[in-house]
Structures are given as C-alpha cells and as structure tokens.
Design an enzyme around this catalytic site. Structure first.
Site, PDB file in Angstrom:
ATOM      1  N   ILE A  33      23.778  74.346  87.348  1.00  4.24           N
ATOM      2  CA  ILE A  33      23.885  72.895  87.498  1.00  4.24           C
ATOM      3  C   ILE A  33      24.143  72.518  88.950  1.00  4.24           C
ATOM      4  O   ILE A  33      23.532  71.596  89.485  1.00  4.24           O
ATOM      5  CB  ILE A  33      24.991  72.338  86.588  1.00  4.24           C
ATOM      6  N   ASP A  73      37.255  78.719  97.825  1.00  2.79           N
ATOM      7  CA  ASP A  73      38.067  78.800  96.617  1.00  2.79           C
ATOM      8  C   ASP A  73      38.792  77.479  96.466  1.00  2.79           C
ATOM      9  O   ASP A  73      39.725  77.173  97.220  1.00  2.79           O
ATOM     10  CB  ASP A  73      39.061  79.961  96.737  1.00  2.79           C
ATOM     11  N   ASN A  87      31.734  69.897  90.835  1.00  6.10           N
ATOM     12  CA  ASN A  87      31.007  70.590  89.774  1.00  6.10           C
ATOM     13  C   ASN A  87      31.596  71.956  89.445  1.00  6.10           C
ATOM     14  O   ASN A  87      31.387  72.460  88.335  1.00  6.10           O
ATOM     15  CB  ASN A  87      29.543  70.760  90.199  1.00  6.10           C
ATOM     16  N   ARG A 130      41.962  65.270  96.754  1.00  6.09           N
ATOM     17  CA  ARG A 130      43.059  65.118  97.715  1.00  6.09           C
ATOM     18  C   ARG A 130      42.577  65.336  99.150  1.00  6.09           C
ATOM     19  O   ARG A 130      43.050  64.690 100.089  1.00  6.09           O
ATOM     20  CB  ARG A 130      44.180  66.102  97.381  1.00  6.09           C
ATOM     21  N   TYR A 147      39.754  75.016  78.491  1.00  6.29           N
ATOM     22  CA  TYR A 147      38.664  74.347  79.218  1.00  6.29           C
ATOM     23  C   TYR A 147      38.572  72.889  78.789  1.00  6.29           C
ATOM     24  O   TYR A 147      38.453  71.985  79.622  1.00  6.29           O
ATOM     25  CB  TYR A 147      37.360  75.085  78.920  1.00  6.29           C
ATOM     26  N   LYS A 195      39.031  69.534  81.060  1.00 10.29           N
ATOM     27  CA  LYS A 195      37.961  68.547  81.207  1.00 10.29           C
ATOM     28  C   LYS A 195      38.420  67.155  80.763  1.00 10.29           C
ATOM     29  O   LYS A 195      38.013  66.144  81.340  1.00 10.29           O
ATOM     30  CB  LYS A 195      36.731  68.985  80.412  1.00 10.29           C
TER      31      LYS A 195
END
Length: 267
Positions: free
Chosen positions: A18, A63, A90, A123, A154, A158
C-alpha cells in the site's frame, strides 16, 4: 496542472504494498516524495522506481517508534525536499493472534508501531505545518478499528488512530491543517502475512472476496487513490473523516444475510 505540484509528501511504510502504491500515486501527481520505512532496502527500491519515472524522491530508513531519530529525519526531509505539505501515516505492523494467551510483548509491539508511531509522526510534523498555517495528514487506519475482524491489539491501535485523527482535525483546523483517515478492508499485497496465508491457501483472496459487496478485495492502488484525494485541495473542506475504502464490507454482510434468510426459510 498536477494537484501535488511543488508539494513535498512523506509516506511511511512505503517500501512495499500500500505504501509504495501511495508513493507512486502522489509522485505521478507531482509530489516530491520522502519514502520512509524500517526496511531500508525496500525504501531505496521504491525511491528508485519513483526517480526512474522522472519524479523527485528520497528514501529514509526510519523506525517510527524512535521519536528523537524520527524528528531528525523530518528536519532532513524538509532541508532536502522542501516544506512538507502532506504526511501519510501508513506504516503498520501486525503479528498477534487471539486476545487470550497474547503476550505482553506482542500487545505492546502492535500498539507501539501502529498507534504510537502514528502519534510520533504527527508530533514531529504538526509544529512545522502550524508555523506555515497549512498542511494535510492522511492516516491509514482500518475497518478493524470500527468492527472486530480479529487481531485485537491491531484493532485497538487502529481504533485509536481514528480517534487521534478526529483530535488533530478538531484542534488544528484553525491553523489550516486537515486530518483524515482511510479505512481499508483486505488488500491484496505481498507482505509477509498475506504471503504466508497464500502459501496455506492459494485461493484466499478469492474466498475473502465473497464477503465484500463489490465481490473482491482491494488492490493497493484503490487505497492510494483515496489517499491522493483526501490529501489534496479537492478535499479542502473535508477534515476529521474516517473514510471506509472497503468494497462495501462495513455496509452489510450480504453473505451472512443470505445464509440467514435461507435458514429462516427452512423453518
């Protein structure tokens, strides 16, 4: 006129799937693209593809759970490619199974990458956008954030991204900053999780397609097109939205309904 001409965009998790599709779509529409991923080789390959197509792109091994390093990367991006007008969060990670028996490390890893990593990127970029009184953010959340489809850690992360999207939209709108989220369902990618599933069942995507109103799972570019729209001036009065790009999965379970009706007719 390309709608991202003279715009610098950051795409995290852009080494594959993606993220790479989003990076290619934005570059094709004129953006200078910063390709971020913890997979440095994959990020380099994405950037090479974009440059081969005649676009300006640079890869950064990053990271997103390491905020001090990330902040330095964002400063380097703006120095090399120009002020960032669009951030696409993403980057994601999932590996945990059922809630019962899940280890603490598994829970924390998924929340740290998916939710905390998204926050770190916000941030790092929001003060810069605030200073310029302009900018857009598109967060990649998931249908898992509004319904339970497994992957509890997960899914919780989300769901947090969706709420965080609304927080940014509400607090930063007065500075000309928009923030929206895209909620994909299943997407046909070559990531490790889907590769393993396909090895077990080569027809997995075909079988999953029956649960979607449009009869198929998404391709990466289906998600990229939605991101490109939400990040552009074409969506200039849209903020705080969590847009399902899910082939109708959340609209209703036709397979379940059909089977339920058939069972009811037998009674």
């Amino acid at each position: 006129m390309k709608r991202y001409a003279d715009t610098t965009a950051i795409v995290t998790g852009a080494a594959h799937g993606i993220g790479r599709a989003i990076a290619r779509r934005l570059a094709a529409e004129g953006a200078n693209v910063a390709v971020l991923d913890i997979d440095g080789d994959g990020a380099d390959e994405t950037a090479r593809i974009l440059r081969k197509d005649g676009n300006r792109a640079q890869a950064f091994r990053t990271d997103i759970t390491d905020f001090p390093a990330l902040e330095g990367t964002f400063a380097e991006i703006e120095a090399n490619l120009g002020p960032v007008g669009l951030l696409v969060n993403n980057a994601a990670y999932t590996d945990a199974g059922a809630l019962e028996g899940m280890g603490l490390d598994a829970w924390h890893r998924e929340v740290d990458v998916n939710l905390n990593g998204t926050y770190h990127c916000l941030r790092a970029i929001l003060p810069r956008m605030k200073e310029r009184m302009d900018g857009a953010v598109v967060n990649i959340a998931s249908v898992n954030g509004v319904r339970y489809f497994g992957n509890p850690s997960y899914s919780a992360a989300k769901a947090g991204i969706i709420n965080l999207t609304q927080s940014v939209a509400s607090e930063y709108g007065k500075y000309g900053i928009r923030c929206n989220a895209v909620l994909p369902g299943s997407v046909r990618t070559d990531n490790v999780t889907w590769t393993i599933r396909q090895q077990k069942d080569p027809d997995i995507f075909k079988k999953l397609g029956r649960w979607y109103a449009l009869g198929r799972v998404a391709e990466p570019d289906d998600i990229a097109k939605a991101v490109s729209f939400l990040g552009s001036d074409d969506a200039g009065y849209i903020t705080g939205v969590a847009l399902p790009v899910d082939g109708g999965l959340l609209a209703g379970m036709n397979v379940m309904i059909g089977e339920f009706v058939l069972e009811s007719d037998k009674e």
